[in-house]
Design an enzyme around this catalytic site. Sequence first.
Site, PDB file in Angstrom:
ATOM      1  CE  LYS A   1      -4.324  -1.504   0.641  1.00  0.00           C
ATOM      2  NZ  LYS A   1      -5.424  -1.100  -0.240  1.00  0.00           N
TER       3      LYS A   1
ATOM      4  CG  ASP B   1      -4.017  -0.580  -4.229  1.00  0.00           C
ATOM      5  OD1 ASP B   1      -4.335   0.470  -4.838  1.00  0.00           O
ATOM      6  OD2 ASP B   1      -4.854  -1.387  -3.794  1.00  0.00           O
TER       7      ASP B   1
ATOM      8  CD  GLU C   1      -4.868  -2.595  -7.093  1.00  0.00           C
ATOM      9  OE1 GLU C   1      -3.999  -3.492  -7.143  1.00  0.00           O
ATOM     10  OE2 GLU C   1      -5.866  -2.658  -6.374  1.00  0.00           O
TER      11      GLU C   1
ATOM     12  CG  ASP D   1      -9.397  -1.820  -6.865  1.00  0.00           C
ATOM     13  OD1 ASP D   1     -10.557  -2.231  -7.048  1.00  0.00           O
ATOM     14  OD2 ASP D   1      -8.788  -1.996  -5.789  1.00  0.00           O
TER      15      ASP D   1
ATOM     16  CE  LYS E   1     -11.644  -4.309  -3.932  1.00  0.00           C
ATOM     17  NZ  LYS E   1     -10.618  -3.593  -4.699  1.00  0.00           N
TER      18      LYS E   1
HETATM   19 MG    MG Z   1      -6.873  -1.703  -4.897  1.00  0.00          MG
END
Ligand code: MG
Length: 342
Positions: A145, A174, A200, A228, A252
């Site tokens: 992250k 991300d 991402e 995303d 997702k």
């Molecule tokens: Mg993501």
Amino acid sequence: MQGMALRLLHRRYTLPFRAPVRTAHGMWAERAGVIVRLEDEGGRVGYGEAAPIPWFGTETIEEAEAALNVLGEWVTPEQLAAVPAELRCLRFALAGALAEFGEDERRIADNAPYLPVAALLAAGRGALTQIASKVELGFRTFKWKVGVGDIGDELALLDDVIGELPSGSKLRLDANGAWDRRQAERWLERAAERPIEFVEQPIAPDARAADDVLRGLAGDFPTPIALDESLVGAHDVERWLAAAWPGIFVIKPALLGDPVPVLARLAEAKADVVFSSALETAVGAKAALELAFAWRGKLRALGFGVWPLFNMSVFDGPFGAPFIRSEDVERLNPEAAWTALS
Ligand code: MG
């Protein structure tokens, strides 16, 4: 199945995360959603999960529950198919529960004994102390992250993080939409000669001219960019397919609505897809992972390195291993989760 009467029950859950999840919208302490249970006249039962994330553009739990209450206890497949597309998570839940009865293409299409999983690393310096044990377990794809702390500090840490990885590993970054264009460019310049699998969501989907900026970044830098937060539901997938997005689609399934047609469109377009968790329970994860196992396109490590998420293991998916086996998915027990909510 037409006209068949089905009994529809639902139970709401609120489950604290074992550790609060940091999001672009602050700390997220507990997961809430609705488990649905469908039973046909022959006594066959299917379960599904609606796990909304309203700041991701889905409906709220209250909206999903209200629609379930309107449907009532006895429904037909036609009524379920008529649930509005905006109720994405509920549609995913109902499609998953119905799939348990039917043709069951998902399992028939099962074409891999196991799929690799990306290991999740904490933001910031915390990542450094986590890598060795995950390498030991066999993980070779890692997700870090970024966009959480100061950009200079994070950029300075990047080579330390990479230095901890065994050769041949891949690192995903991300940003959860945290950067502006200039910051994204600094990261993508830095990523260029490094083993970065993809970056991402560098820009938030609601940033000014976000789609143009994302397309510009994808054209200007060699590291692939993954969407995303920019993908909420089928219409976004269609929009980016129509724009011939050259990067990756983070999917997702739990947020997609009825996922089968969307995945068919992605497959038809030979899209580069990463299957990812929406931090749902084992009920929704089972359906999502079955779809991942049925995917016939290029396979990237799954974004399902999220468990254990909850205190009761019955709600968790498989964890601790660098691979999820299809038998691990089949072993997930929606009925046990349902019973635990009674
Ligand atoms: Mg993501």
